[in-house]
Design a protein around this motif. Structure first.
Motif, short mmCIF file in Angstrom:
data_model
loop_
_atom_site.label_atom_id
_atom_site.label_comp_id
_atom_site.label_asym_id
_atom_site.label_seq_id
_atom_site.Cartn_x
_atom_site.Cartn_y
_atom_site.Cartn_z
N THR A 270 0.84 -1.18 0.00
CA THR A 270 0.00 0.00 0.00
C THR A 270 0.88 1.24 0.00
OG1 THR A 270 -1.77 -1.13 1.19
CG2 THR A 270 -1.81 1.27 1.23
N VAL A 271 0.60 2.15 -0.93
CA VAL A 271 1.33 3.41 -1.05
C VAL A 271 0.42 4.53 -0.55
CG1 VAL A 271 2.46 4.99 -2.66
CG2 VAL A 271 2.50 2.52 -3.11
N GLU A 272 0.96 5.42 0.28
CA GLU A 272 0.19 6.54 0.81
C GLU A 272 0.73 7.85 0.24
OE1 GLU A 272 0.11 6.56 5.06
OE2 GLU A 272 -0.94 4.65 5.17
N ALA B 164 2.86 14.16 -2.53
CA ALA B 164 4.09 13.40 -2.37
C ALA B 164 3.78 12.05 -1.72
CB ALA B 164 5.10 14.16 -1.51
N ILE B 165 4.62 11.07 -2.00
CA ILE B 165 4.49 9.75 -1.37
C ILE B 165 5.08 9.85 0.03
CG2 ILE B 165 5.16 7.32 -1.50
CD1 ILE B 165 3.22 8.35 -3.74
N VAL B 166 4.30 9.44 1.04
CA VAL B 166 4.75 9.57 2.42
C VAL B 166 4.98 8.23 3.10
CG1 VAL B 166 3.72 11.84 2.74
CG2 VAL B 166 2.39 9.80 3.30
N ALA B 167 4.49 7.12 2.50
CA ALA B 167 4.68 5.82 3.14
C ALA B 167 4.44 4.69 2.15
CB ALA B 167 3.73 5.67 4.33
N LEU B 168 5.09 3.58 2.43
CA LEU B 168 4.87 2.32 1.71
C LEU B 168 4.75 1.25 2.78
CD1 LEU B 168 4.81 0.61 -0.92
CD2 LEU B 168 7.28 0.37 -0.64
N HIS B 169 3.64 0.53 2.78
CA HIS B 169 3.37 -0.49 3.79
C HIS B 169 3.21 -1.85 3.13
CE1 HIS B 169 2.46 2.65 6.74
NE2 HIS B 169 1.69 3.21 5.83
N PRO C 177 -3.48 11.03 -10.04
CA PRO C 177 -2.43 10.68 -11.00
C PRO C 177 -1.14 10.22 -10.31
CG PRO C 177 -3.53 12.68 -11.70
CD PRO C 177 -4.06 12.36 -10.32
N LEU C 178 -0.80 10.83 -9.17
CA LEU C 178 0.40 10.40 -8.45
C LEU C 178 0.26 8.97 -7.95
CD1 LEU C 178 3.16 10.78 -7.22
CD2 LEU C 178 2.07 11.93 -5.28
N LEU C 179 -0.91 8.62 -7.40
CA LEU C 179 -1.09 7.25 -6.91
C LEU C 179 -1.09 6.25 -8.06
CD1 LEU C 179 -3.68 7.65 -4.02
CD2 LEU C 179 -1.26 7.04 -3.85
N ASP D 95 11.06 7.73 -9.91
CA ASP D 95 11.11 9.19 -9.91
C ASP D 95 9.82 9.78 -9.35
OD1 ASP D 95 9.41 8.59 -12.00
OD2 ASP D 95 10.50 9.71 -13.51
N LEU D 96 9.45 9.29 -8.19
CA LEU D 96 8.25 9.76 -7.50
C LEU D 96 8.65 10.80 -6.45
CD1 LEU D 96 6.69 6.24 -6.94
CD2 LEU D 96 5.88 7.97 -8.55
N PRO D 97 7.82 11.81 -6.24
CA PRO D 97 8.12 12.78 -5.17
C PRO D 97 7.91 12.12 -3.80
CG PRO D 97 6.00 13.27 -6.15
CD PRO D 97 6.60 12.15 -6.96
N LEU D 98 8.93 12.15 -2.97
CA LEU D 98 8.88 11.51 -1.66
C LEU D 98 8.92 12.57 -0.56
CD1 LEU D 98 11.50 8.65 -2.21
CD2 LEU D 98 9.02 8.59 -2.62
#
Length: 92
Positions: free
Chosen positions: A14-16, A21-26, A44-46, A65-68
Motif C-alpha cells: 500500500t502506497v500513501e 508526495a508519497i509519504v509511506a509504503l506499507h 495521478p500520483l497514486l 522518480d516519484l516525489p517523496l
C-alpha cells in the motif's frame, strides 16, 4: 491522505500520498481510500506510484522518480538517503 494498493512478488503493498508526495509504503492492503482524490478514482500520483513498482518487479524499470516526503528522525533521513544511493541489483 489517500492510498492505493498493488500486488507484488512481496505480497500486497500500500502506497500513501499526502499533499502531492508519497509519504509511506506499507506491506499489506492498508488502502483506506482507494479512490485517492475523492473524485471516483486514484490521483495521478497514486496511479504512477502503482505503475512504477509494477514495472520494477517486471524487470522494466531500475529507477523511481516519484516525489517523496517521508517523515522521520535525522538518523532515519540519513539512512534513507544512503539506501537510495545503492545501485540497482546491488546490496550493501
Amino acid at each position: 491522505m489517500s492510498s492505493i494498493s498493488l500486488d507484488s512478488p512481496l505480497g500486497k503493498l500500500t502506497v500513501e500520498e499526502r499533499d502531492g508526495a508519497i509519504v509511506a509504503l506499507h506491506w499489506g492492503d492498508r488502502a483506506a481510500l482507494d479512490a485517492g482524490d475523492g473524485k471516483g478514482g486514484p490521483s495521478p500520483l497514486l496511479v504512477e506510484a502503482r505503475r512504477q513498482p509494477e514495472e520494477y518487479f517486471a524487470g522494466r524499470r531500475k529507477d523511481f522518480d516519484l516525489p517523496l516526503a517521508a517523515s522521520g528522525s535525522d538518523f532515519e533521513q540519513r539512512v534513507w538517503q544512503r539506501m537510495c544511493a545503492i545501485p540497482y541489483g546491488q546490496t550493501l
